[in-house]
Write a protein that holds these residues in place. Structure first.
Motif, short mmCIF file in Angstrom:
data_model
loop_
_atom_site.label_atom_id
_atom_site.label_comp_id
_atom_site.label_asym_id
_atom_site.label_seq_id
_atom_site.Cartn_x
_atom_site.Cartn_y
_atom_site.Cartn_z
N VAL A 27 -2.39 -1.29 14.51
CA VAL A 27 -2.15 -0.85 15.90
C VAL A 27 -2.71 -1.85 16.90
O VAL A 27 -2.75 -1.58 18.10
CB VAL A 27 -2.71 0.57 16.16
CG1 VAL A 27 -2.02 1.59 15.29
CG2 VAL A 27 -4.21 0.63 16.01
N GLY A 28 -3.14 -3.01 16.41
CA GLY A 28 -3.57 -4.08 17.31
C GLY A 28 -5.01 -4.03 17.75
O GLY A 28 -5.35 -4.59 18.79
N LEU A 29 -5.87 -3.35 16.99
CA LEU A 29 -7.30 -3.32 17.31
C LEU A 29 -8.02 -4.38 16.49
O LEU A 29 -7.84 -4.46 15.28
CB LEU A 29 -7.90 -1.94 17.01
CG LEU A 29 -7.36 -0.77 17.82
CD1 LEU A 29 -7.97 0.54 17.34
CD2 LEU A 29 -7.65 -0.98 19.29
N THR A 30 -8.84 -5.17 17.14
CA THR A 30 -9.63 -6.20 16.48
C THR A 30 -11.10 -5.97 16.81
O THR A 30 -11.47 -5.93 18.00
CB THR A 30 -9.21 -7.60 16.95
OG1 THR A 30 -7.82 -7.77 16.69
CG2 THR A 30 -9.99 -8.68 16.23
N LEU A 31 -11.92 -5.80 15.79
CA LEU A 31 -13.34 -5.57 16.00
C LEU A 31 -13.99 -6.82 16.59
O LEU A 31 -13.88 -7.92 16.03
CB LEU A 31 -14.02 -5.19 14.68
CG LEU A 31 -15.51 -4.88 14.76
CD1 LEU A 31 -15.77 -3.65 15.63
CD2 LEU A 31 -16.07 -4.67 13.36
N LEU A 32 -14.65 -6.66 17.73
CA LEU A 32 -15.34 -7.76 18.38
C LEU A 32 -16.84 -7.72 18.09
O LEU A 32 -17.46 -8.75 17.87
CB LEU A 32 -15.12 -7.72 19.90
CG LEU A 32 -13.70 -7.87 20.38
CD1 LEU A 32 -13.63 -7.65 21.88
CD2 LEU A 32 -13.16 -9.25 20.01
N GLN A 33 -17.39 -6.52 18.12
CA GLN A 33 -18.84 -6.38 17.99
C GLN A 33 -19.18 -4.97 17.52
O GLN A 33 -18.48 -4.03 17.86
CB GLN A 33 -19.50 -6.63 19.36
CG GLN A 33 -21.00 -6.67 19.35
CD GLN A 33 -21.54 -7.93 18.71
OE1 GLN A 33 -21.05 -9.01 18.97
NE2 GLN A 33 -22.52 -7.78 17.84
N MET A 34 -20.26 -4.85 16.75
CA MET A 34 -20.76 -3.54 16.36
C MET A 34 -22.27 -3.54 16.56
O MET A 34 -22.94 -4.52 16.27
CB MET A 34 -20.41 -3.21 14.91
CG MET A 34 -20.92 -1.83 14.54
SD MET A 34 -20.31 -1.22 12.99
CE MET A 34 -18.64 -0.84 13.44
N HIS A 42 -23.65 4.47 15.82
CA HIS A 42 -23.07 3.13 15.87
C HIS A 42 -22.08 3.05 17.02
O HIS A 42 -21.42 4.03 17.35
CB HIS A 42 -22.33 2.80 14.56
CG HIS A 42 -23.24 2.45 13.44
ND1 HIS A 42 -24.08 3.37 12.85
CD2 HIS A 42 -23.43 1.28 12.79
CE1 HIS A 42 -24.75 2.77 11.88
NE2 HIS A 42 -24.38 1.51 11.82
N TRP A 43 -21.97 1.88 17.60
CA TRP A 43 -21.01 1.58 18.65
C TRP A 43 -20.14 0.42 18.16
O TRP A 43 -20.66 -0.52 17.56
CB TRP A 43 -21.71 1.15 19.93
CG TRP A 43 -22.54 2.22 20.56
CD1 TRP A 43 -23.82 2.59 20.21
CD2 TRP A 43 -22.18 3.06 21.65
NE1 TRP A 43 -24.26 3.59 21.02
CE2 TRP A 43 -23.27 3.90 21.92
CE3 TRP A 43 -21.04 3.17 22.44
CZ2 TRP A 43 -23.25 4.84 22.94
CZ3 TRP A 43 -21.02 4.10 23.45
CH2 TRP A 43 -22.12 4.93 23.69
#
Length: 77
Positions: A27-34, A42-43
């Motif tokens: 769906v076009g989501l790319t994890l940038l930071q956690m 968790h964020w």
């Protein structure tokens, strides 16, 4: 405008999060930071390629009974 999605997980299962990576990518989501807050919360910050698809994914997660505890669709100004 660029969209980002900030998710909060009050209870976090790393295995389930990793298992959902392909669905998020589709769906076009790319994890940038956690980030981890304290011992359990968790964020996760994602870049969003298609806001409508991201919102549909959030609705689907809610329907499956394992949505994030909170979600914020952000846009650059």
């Amino acid at each position: 405008m660029t969209h980002q999605l900030l998710l909060r997980f009050d209870s976090f299962d790393p295995s389930a999060f990793d298992a959902d990576a392909e669905a998020r990518g589709q769906v076009g989501l790319t994890l940038l930071q956690m980030w981890r807050e304290g011992t359990g919360r968790h964020w996760a910050l994602f870049s969003v390629n298609d806001a409508d698809k991201a919102k549909a994914w959030l609705s689907k997660e809610a329907g499956l009974g394992h949505p994030p505890s909170a979600s914020h669709m952000l846009e650059t100004v």
